[in-house]
Design an enzyme around this catalytic site. Structure first.
Site, short mmCIF file in Angstrom:
data_model
loop_
_atom_site.label_atom_id
_atom_site.label_comp_id
_atom_site.label_asym_id
_atom_site.label_seq_id
_atom_site.Cartn_x
_atom_site.Cartn_y
_atom_site.Cartn_z
N GLN A 104 2.23 0.94 0.45
CA GLN A 104 1.20 0.01 -0.04
C GLN A 104 -0.08 0.76 -0.38
O GLN A 104 -1.01 0.16 -0.93
CB GLN A 104 0.91 -1.04 1.03
CG GLN A 104 2.09 -1.94 1.36
CD GLN A 104 1.77 -2.87 2.52
OE1 GLN A 104 1.81 -2.46 3.68
NE2 GLN A 104 1.44 -4.11 2.21
N VAL A 153 -2.66 3.23 -2.26
CA VAL A 153 -2.88 3.63 -3.65
C VAL A 153 -3.39 5.07 -3.75
O VAL A 153 -3.63 5.57 -4.85
CB VAL A 153 -3.87 2.67 -4.35
CG1 VAL A 153 -3.31 1.26 -4.38
CG2 VAL A 153 -5.25 2.69 -3.67
N ASP A 154 -3.56 5.74 -2.62
CA ASP A 154 -4.04 7.12 -2.63
C ASP A 154 -2.89 8.09 -2.94
O ASP A 154 -1.75 7.68 -3.14
CB ASP A 154 -4.70 7.47 -1.29
CG ASP A 154 -3.75 7.29 -0.12
OD1 ASP A 154 -2.72 7.99 -0.06
OD2 ASP A 154 -4.03 6.46 0.77
N HIS A 165 1.59 -0.87 -4.79
CA HIS A 165 0.30 -1.44 -5.17
C HIS A 165 -0.44 -0.60 -6.21
O HIS A 165 -1.63 -0.81 -6.43
CB HIS A 165 -0.59 -1.63 -3.93
CG HIS A 165 -0.13 -2.75 -3.04
ND1 HIS A 165 -0.63 -2.94 -1.77
CD2 HIS A 165 0.78 -3.73 -3.24
CE1 HIS A 165 -0.04 -3.99 -1.21
NE2 HIS A 165 0.82 -4.48 -2.09
N CYS A 184 -5.63 0.17 -19.64
CA CYS A 184 -6.29 -0.88 -20.39
C CYS A 184 -6.00 -2.23 -19.75
O CYS A 184 -4.87 -2.51 -19.34
CB CYS A 184 -5.82 -0.88 -21.85
SG CYS A 184 -6.57 -2.20 -22.84
N ASN A 236 2.94 0.82 15.03
CA ASN A 236 1.66 0.14 14.81
C ASN A 236 0.99 -0.08 16.16
O ASN A 236 1.66 -0.53 17.09
CB ASN A 236 1.87 -1.20 14.10
CG ASN A 236 0.62 -1.69 13.40
OD1 ASN A 236 -0.44 -1.78 14.01
ND2 ASN A 236 0.73 -2.01 12.13
#
Length: 259
Positions: free
Chosen positions: A86, A88-89, A106, A114, A228
């Site tokens: 998930q 975006v890096d 993501h 665009c 987690n």
């Protein structure tokens, strides 16, 4: 061994990248969840771009941690492997994970596209920007990259040279559908065969598709490991719950699997 790993913001947080839902994620006292929307971009695209440039710089300064490295080690030993992230890096990539073994569900913060024609895309180069320390290096001085306006100088809002619409970061904002190409890659992997090991790490599992993919991948008796510090909606389905940070738990888990 066939493996599926799903990672969320908790993995990147251990490299110093704030999560959206944590108090450290606020920027100029603004809630990032309210910035990462089509509505926010329509209302104030310059503000949104300022935030994303700051995020790009922060990510460029961060380094992969032990969890990223453990995932790469497991990928090297698995018969089949897919990471669904998930995040975006680019930390999984910089840790050494091959593009073919990873789906950024993501999107990618270092892609600019665009907002209208969606045909004009190009990549930001954090390594070049870091080497030159010059905001102008964010985009090469070439019209081939399809950027008009002030973006090359590190401010303003870029426009598409093909249709004139605003350019936007290549990420999925809240309220937008997941990209069909990426979901298709995940579906193809799940449909071929079940997985012997599924690891879900550093995600709140707040989106239903995370639980769906994890359960489908482990449907024939595969181990489902959740890493987690806190309980999530996925926890009750996990065959093993590890309540530790990813950078501590994953290296140990992977060592036990491959040794």
């Amino acid at each position: 061994m066939r493996v599926l790993i799903i990672t969320g913001a908790g993995v990147s947080a251990e490299s110093g990248i704030p999560t959206f839902r944590g108090k450290d994620g606020y920027w100029r006292n603004l809630d990032p969840i309210k910035l990462a929307t089509p509505e926010a971009f329509a209302r104030d695209p310059e503000l949104v771009w300022q935030w994303y440039r700051e995020r790009r710089r922060r990510i460029s300064d961060a380094k992969p941690n032990a969890a990223h490295e453990a995932i790469v080690n497991l990928a090297h030993c698995a018969d089949e492997f897919l990471l669904v992230t998930q995040n975006v890096d680019d930390l999984h990539k910089r840790a050494g994970l091959a593009k073919a073994e990873m789906v950024q569900i993501h999107g990618d913060i270092f892609v600019t596209r665009c907002s209208r024609c969606d045909l004009n895309r190009h990549d930001y180069s954090p390594s070049v920007a870091a080497e030159t320390c010059d905001a102008a290096s964010e985009y090469p001085p070439s019209s081939d990259y399809g950027v008009a306006g002030d973006e090359g100088r590190g401010n303003g809002v870029p426009r598409c040279t093909k249709c004139g619409a605003l350019m936007r970061p290549g990420v999925v904002w809240f309220g937008e559908p997941l990209p069909s190409r990426e979901t298709g890659r995940v579906e193809n992997y799940l449909q071929r065969d079940p997985c012997g090991v599924v690891i879900v790490v550093g995600t709140t599992a707040a989106f239903g598709y995370i639980i769906d993919w994890a359960l489908r991948a482990s449907r024939r008796g595969g181990e489902l490991i959740e890493v987690n510090p806190e309980e999530t909606p996925l926890s009750r389905f996990a065959t093993q719950q590890v309540r530790e940070p990813a950078a501590i738990a994953l290296p140990r888990i992977v060592d036990q699997m491959i040794n």
